[in-house]
Design a protein around this motif. Structure first.
Motif, mmCIF file in Angstrom:
data_model
loop_
_atom_site.group_PDB
_atom_site.id
_atom_site.type_symbol
_atom_site.label_atom_id
_atom_site.label_comp_id
_atom_site.label_asym_id
_atom_site.label_seq_id
_atom_site.Cartn_x
_atom_site.Cartn_y
_atom_site.Cartn_z
ATOM 1 N N ILE A 32 0.838 -1.210 0.000
ATOM 2 C CA ILE A 32 0.000 0.000 0.000
ATOM 3 C C ILE A 32 0.867 1.252 0.000
ATOM 4 N N GLY A 36 0.418 2.658 -3.434
ATOM 5 C CA GLY A 36 -0.779 3.440 -3.147
ATOM 6 C C GLY A 36 -0.949 4.657 -4.040
ATOM 7 N N TYR A 40 -3.411 2.238 -6.212
ATOM 8 C CA TYR A 40 -4.620 2.147 -5.408
ATOM 9 C C TYR A 40 -5.309 3.496 -5.210
ATOM 10 N N LEU A 41 -4.549 4.553 -5.082
ATOM 11 C CA LEU A 41 -5.119 5.882 -4.814
ATOM 12 C C LEU A 41 -4.972 6.830 -5.995
#
Length: 134
Positions: A32, A36, A40-41
């Protein structure tokens, strides 16, 4: 007369379960933290954000790897809960996921040359050795 007693031996299996569970969660945390912002973000990062658009090949690669990380955490939790039969069945499916990850990993490395997302002062072909050498 005093009697010296040794402390009871620690439950080795319980200690191992805690270790593997914590290591699996630590790996998820590292993933993450590392991916991330770019994976993911990516929809929530302010501009200029890394990798504003990701091709389907990278999304497939990231999705397969995310499933792999979830499987690792799930497997450690199943062993901690002493659900060995479910752990074994999921393990068989996880083997198929591992086999699928290998070609997807190399294809994502080859496809990155077309994206030209290498670091500054490096050409795409020279940078392709990084993911392909693993």
């Amino acid at each position: 007369m005093a009697t010296i007693t040794a402390p009871p031996p620690a439950d080795r299996k319980a200690t191992e379960r805690k270790f593997y569970t914590r290591m699996a969660l630590f790996l998820v945390l590292l993933v993450i933290l590392g991916f991330g912002p770019s994976f993911y973000l990516r929809g929530y990062m302010p501009s200029p954000r890394p990798n504003p658009t990701l091709p389907p090949s990278v999304l497939l690669h990231g999705g397969i790897f995310t499933l792999w990380m979830l499987a690792i955490v799930t497997q450690t939790q199943l062993i901690s809960a002493r659900k060995h039969a479910v752990h074994m069945k999921l393990g068989m499916a996880t083997v198929l996921l591992a086999i699928l990850m290998i070609p997807i990993m190399y294809l994502a490395g080859v496809w990155q040359g077309q994206r030209a997302n290498q670091p500054p002062l490096t050409d795409p072909l020279a940078w392709a050795i990084v993911p392909l050498a693993v």
